[in-house]
Design an enzyme around this catalytic site. Structure first.
Site, PDB file in Angstrom:
ATOM      1  N   GLY A   1       0.832  -1.193   0.000  1.00 27.35           N
ATOM      2  CA  GLY A   1       0.000   0.000   0.000  1.00 27.35           C
ATOM      3  C   GLY A   1       0.869   1.246   0.000  1.00 27.35           C
ATOM      4  O   GLY A   1       2.045   1.210   0.373  1.00 27.35           O
ATOM      5  N   CYS A   2       0.307   2.365  -0.424  1.00 30.82           N
ATOM      6  CA  CYS A   2       1.096   3.598  -0.546  1.00 30.82           C
ATOM      7  C   CYS A   2       1.545   4.114   0.819  1.00 30.82           C
ATOM      8  O   CYS A   2       2.732   4.364   1.043  1.00 30.82           O
ATOM      9  CB  CYS A   2       0.302   4.654  -1.304  1.00 30.82           C
ATOM     10  SG  CYS A   2      -1.384   4.934  -0.695  1.00 30.82           S
TER      11      CYS A   2
END
Length: 309
Positions: A113-114
């Site tokens: 995930g970012c």
């Protein structure tokens, strides 16, 4: 011989960004479906099984279904969804932490995930070095451009009425989907308290982990934390550690439009209070750039090919 590649969910933001990074690259033979076939499970299954590597840019349930469609046992997968980030048998696709060899040799890779990328890049090496205790109670404050929310949030912010807010905090239920990977990949005993926000900017990201010196191992200073991070990422073409930063501010646009990640350690003179900060692009190292980096490694190609550095 070129690598047969299929991007399932190619019409979404992440898929389009991946395709842009692959444009003009002769190492890949891209399997493409027309608009109707993209919604046809039989056509998708055929494409998935014909590919050497498939990248899944899908919602979680659809990503699980896509993996189940792969019947021949040879297609390798990079999943950009949350579905497999803590699943057994999947390598976490942050090569600088999980190991490049692990990603290179994996059949199944889960793209991080970012927000998680920034948090884990800051915390995991320091936990592994014993500088942050594994049982520390950490918090994480973060801000992202609205493109991280996909097509619906992009439409919301770019609609005729203008941006709905200048600052939107969310995940107030304290159950954000990134938290399990943030905890697991960092080697933490407890869930970090995660406070994400969205701002009216297309892309860009700042992730921060505030620390009190009393939380850390004995005699741990800001300089020691900075050096430990620099040692861990020495030689990385993508992740760098700032040794100095002029000014008292850092813009969320600092690395927007790139696939880089830069780490900072700020502190008061006594290192009694410390702020670990990561700057990246939520669409770059936080999504599509990371997928292309993992793809390059899995295909035996230069790690940075096609990246925006």
């Amino acid at each position: 011989m070129s690598v047969r590649l299929f991007i399932d969910g190619a019409a979404g933001t992440t898929g389009l960004q991946i395709a842009e990074r692959l444009a003009g690259r002769g190492e890949f033979d891209l399997i493409q479906l027309d608009d109707a076939a993209r919604k046809d499970d039989s056509a998708r299954a055929e494409a998935l099984n014909a590919a050497d590597i498939a990248i899944l840019c899908l919602p979680d349930d659809a990503a699980r279904a896509a993996v189940a469609m792969i019947a021949d046992g040879t297609t390798r997968v990079i999943d950009a969804s949350t579905a497999h980030r803590t699943a057994g048998g999947w390598v976490y696709g942050l090569p600088e932490v999980s190991g490049r060899d692990a990603v290179t040799q994996a059949r199944f890779v889960s793209n991080p995930g970012c927000y998680s990328t920034g948090f884990i890049a800051l915390v995991a090496p320091l936990v592994a070095a014993g500088l942050i205790p594994a049982d520390a109670l950490l918090s994480c404050n973060a801000a992202s451009g609205y493109s991280g929310g996909g097509k619906s949030m992009i439409a919301d912010y770019e609609g005729p009425d203008g941006a709905p807010s200048a600052f939107r905090t969310y995940a107030l239920t304290l159950t954000h989907k990134h938290v399990p990977e943030m905890q697991g990949a960092s080697g933490l005993a407890h869930r970090p308290l995660f406070a994400p926000t969205v701002v009216p900017l297309y892309s860009g990201m700042i992730v921060e982990v505030p620390l009190h010196r009393a939380m850390l191992s004995t005699d741990t200073s800001a300089d020691r934390l900075r050096q430990a991070l620099a040692d861990h990422y020495a030689g990385s073409p993508i992740i760098s550690v700032a040794q100095a930063h002029d000014g008292a501010t850092l813009s969320i646009e600092h690395l927007a439009g790139t696939d880089r990640l830069e780490l900072f350690v700020f502190a008061d003179p006594e290192s009694s209070q410390i702020r670990l900060v990561a700057a990246l692009d939520n669409l770059g190292k936080g999504a599509s750039g990371a997928a292309v980096q993992n793809l390059n490694l899995m295909a035996g190609l230069p790690e940075t090919a096609g990246l925006r550095l």
